[in-house]
Design a protein around this motif. Structure first.
Motif, PDB file in Angstrom:
ATOM      1  N   PRO A  67       0.830  -1.380  -0.017  1.00 56.98           N
ATOM      2  CA  PRO A  67      -0.120  -0.003   0.004  1.00 56.98           C
ATOM      3  C   PRO A  67       0.952   1.270  -0.079  1.00 56.98           C
ATOM      4  CG  PRO A  67       0.074  -1.128   2.097  1.00 56.98           C
ATOM      5  CD  PRO A  67       0.703  -2.112   1.161  1.00 56.98           C
ATOM      6  N   SER A  68       0.273   2.300  -0.605  1.00 57.09           N
ATOM      7  CA  SER A  68       1.236   3.623  -0.513  1.00 57.09           C
ATOM      8  C   SER A  68       1.291   4.296   0.630  1.00 57.09           C
ATOM      9  CB  SER A  68       0.197   4.767  -1.362  1.00 57.09           C
ATOM     10  OG  SER A  68       0.826   5.593  -1.537  1.00 57.09           O
ATOM     11  N   MET A  69       2.428   4.404   1.132  1.00 54.73           N
ATOM     12  CA  MET A  69       2.971   5.023   2.404  1.00 54.73           C
ATOM     13  C   MET A  69       4.170   5.856   2.330  1.00 54.73           C
ATOM     14  SD  MET A  69       3.775   1.449   4.298  1.00 54.73           S
ATOM     15  CE  MET A  69       4.781  -0.032   3.425  1.00 54.73           C
ATOM     16  N   ASN A  70       4.492   6.397   3.308  1.00 60.47           N
ATOM     17  CA  ASN A  70       5.775   6.889   3.317  1.00 60.47           C
ATOM     18  C   ASN A  70       6.834   5.790   3.969  1.00 60.47           C
ATOM     19  OD1 ASN A  70       8.051   8.327   4.034  1.00 60.47           O
ATOM     20  ND2 ASN A  70       7.251   9.674   5.634  1.00 60.47           N
ATOM     21  N   VAL A  71       7.689   5.401   2.986  1.00 62.21           N
ATOM     22  CA  VAL A  71       8.441   4.202   3.214  1.00 62.21           C
ATOM     23  C   VAL A  71       9.523   4.256   4.547  1.00 62.21           C
ATOM     24  CG1 VAL A  71      10.077   2.350   2.150  1.00 62.21           C
ATOM     25  CG2 VAL A  71       8.032   3.022   1.099  1.00 62.21           C
ATOM     26  N   PHE A  72      10.238   5.546   4.587  1.00 60.14           N
ATOM     27  CA  PHE A  72      11.438   5.399   5.417  1.00 60.14           C
ATOM     28  C   PHE A  72      11.140   5.240   6.606  1.00 60.14           C
ATOM     29  CE2 PHE A  72      15.059   7.764   7.274  1.00 60.14           C
ATOM     30  CZ  PHE A  72      16.045   7.204   6.589  1.00 60.14           C
ATOM     31  N   PRO A  73      10.314   6.015   7.429  1.00 58.62           N
ATOM     32  CA  PRO A  73       9.880   5.502   8.845  1.00 58.62           C
ATOM     33  C   PRO A  73       9.814   3.977   9.140  1.00 58.62           C
ATOM     34  CG  PRO A  73       8.785   7.443   8.183  1.00 58.62           C
ATOM     35  CD  PRO A  73       9.371   6.838   6.835  1.00 58.62           C
ATOM     36  N   TRP A  74       9.226   3.378   8.227  1.00 60.99           N
ATOM     37  CA  TRP A  74       9.232   1.887   8.462  1.00 60.99           C
ATOM     38  C   TRP A  74      10.534   1.073   8.151  1.00 60.99           C
ATOM     39  CZ3 TRP A  74       5.125   0.403  10.940  1.00 60.99           C
ATOM     40  CH2 TRP A  74       4.100   0.974  10.667  1.00 60.99           C
ATOM     41  N   PHE A  75      11.278   1.612   7.265  1.00 62.81           N
ATOM     42  CA  PHE A  75      12.494   1.139   7.095  1.00 62.81           C
ATOM     43  C   PHE A  75      13.387   1.310   8.222  1.00 62.81           C
ATOM     44  CE2 PHE A  75      17.002   2.366   5.567  1.00 62.81           C
ATOM     45  CZ  PHE A  75      17.375   0.967   4.766  1.00 62.81           C
ATOM     46  N   ALA A  76      13.488   2.404   8.765  1.00 60.46           N
ATOM     47  CA  ALA A  76      14.119   2.832   9.960  1.00 60.46           C
ATOM     48  C   ALA A  76      13.848   2.074  11.159  1.00 60.46           C
ATOM     49  CB  ALA A  76      13.810   4.399  10.351  1.00 60.46           C
ATOM     50  N   ALA A  77      12.585   1.926  11.411  1.00 61.18           N
ATOM     51  CA  ALA A  77      11.709   1.016  12.318  1.00 61.18           C
ATOM     52  C   ALA A  77      12.489  -0.506  12.223  1.00 61.18           C
ATOM     53  CB  ALA A  77      10.363   1.017  12.328  1.00 61.18           C
ATOM     54  N   LEU A  78      12.459  -0.884  11.009  1.00 61.95           N
ATOM     55  CA  LEU A  78      12.789  -2.329  10.810  1.00 61.95           C
ATOM     56  C   LEU A  78      14.348  -2.499  11.029  1.00 61.95           C
ATOM     57  CD1 LEU A  78      12.321  -5.316   9.904  1.00 61.95           C
ATOM     58  CD2 LEU A  78      12.652  -4.545   7.377  1.00 61.95           C
ATOM     59  N   MET A  79      15.090  -1.537  10.734  1.00 63.66           N
ATOM     60  CA  MET A  79      16.664  -1.718  10.891  1.00 63.66           C
ATOM     61  C   MET A  79      16.823  -1.443  12.359  1.00 63.66           C
ATOM     62  SD  MET A  79      17.838  -1.980   7.884  1.00 63.66           S
ATOM     63  CE  MET A  79      16.244  -2.747   7.573  1.00 63.66           C
ATOM     64  N   TRP A  80      16.254  -0.499  13.016  1.00 59.81           N
ATOM     65  CA  TRP A  80      16.798  -0.196  14.363  1.00 59.81           C
ATOM     66  C   TRP A  80      16.182  -1.407  15.249  1.00 59.81           C
ATOM     67  CZ3 TRP A  80      20.476   2.266  16.516  1.00 59.81           C
ATOM     68  CH2 TRP A  80      21.096   3.374  15.787  1.00 59.81           C
ATOM     69  N   GLY A  81      14.795  -1.772  15.113  1.00 61.05           N
ATOM     70  CA  GLY A  81      14.348  -3.031  15.537  1.00 61.05           C
ATOM     71  C   GLY A  81      15.032  -4.061  15.532  1.00 61.05           C
ATOM     72  N   ALA A  82      15.386  -4.591  14.289  1.00 58.95           N
ATOM     73  CA  ALA A  82      16.349  -5.681  14.104  1.00 58.95           C
ATOM     74  C   ALA A  82      17.683  -5.506  14.805  1.00 58.95           C
ATOM     75  CB  ALA A  82      16.498  -6.025  12.703  1.00 58.95           C
TER      76      ALA A  82
END
Length: 203
Positions: free
Chosen positions: A144-159
């Motif tokens: 779905p259309s969304m602002n990708v970067f915050p989710w990218f940051a969340a995944l990187m820092w969470g992992a």
């Protein structure tokens, strides 16, 4: 340079029969120049901040890293341009598969050795590729259309923090040391000095 020589050189530069070798030559040149521009300032800063040794030893490290990065990019461009342009000439067109294979061969040869510089470059590419693929998935309506970067940051820092807290040995030592300093050493102090001013725990 005389007008006749100038015209002859210009004609050679625009001769379609020389397009592939000249493009390969310029690819080599551009890779070399970019490698020096991107690595030299970084090597100077990191070497003088974090490397011990004499001035001569530090300069040797700087020149070695700069040479390796510039050489790798120059030869990567040479291999990639040669294989893809020859394939395009033979097939009459290019394709994503040709591009991938040309780049894969070049990457295997020039950035396949497991050393610090190649690791840094390959991980840099990996992070950019992951973000680009997510953006592409959004563009093609796979996600779905969304602002990708915050989710990218969340995944990187969470992992990264899960790995740090539970599988620390799997992380690169420099990343592990940085996270230890920030997240674990912050739980220990003995007085105001090492609480706010200077962390003595790593000394």
């Amino acid at each position: 340079m005389s007008d006749a020589v100038s015209r002859a050189v210009t004609n050679l530069l625009h001769d379609q029969r020389l397009r592939i070798p000249l493009a390969v030559l310029k690819g080599f040149r551009n890779g070399l120049v970019y490698g020096v521009k991107i690595r030299l300032p970084h090597a100077i800063v990191m070497t003088f901040l974090f490397h011990n040794g004499s001035l001569q030893e530090k300069l040797s490290v700087i020149l070695s890293l700069t040479y390796q990065h510039a050489r790798n990019l120059a030869l990567l461009a040479t291999i990639y341009k040669t294989t893809t342009m020859l394939a395009k000439k033979g097939m009459g067109h290019s394709s994503p598969l040709v591009t991938f294979l040309g780049a894969a061969v070049a990457g295997y040869i020039m950035f396949g050795s497991n050393n610090k510089l190649n690791m840094q470059v390959n991980l840099y590419l990996l992070s950019r590729i992951i973000l680009a693929l997510v953006k592409l998935a959004v563009k093609r309506n796979i996600l779905p259309s969304m602002n990708v970067f915050p989710w990218f940051a969340a995944l990187m820092w969470g992992a990264s923090l899960v790995l740090f807290e539970y599988e620390q040995g799997s992380l690169h030592p420099s990343l592990s040391a940085s996270m230890t300093y920030i997240f674990h050493d912050s739980e220990h102090w003995t007085n105001l000095w090492d609480l706010f001013v200077y962390n003595t725990l790593l000394q």
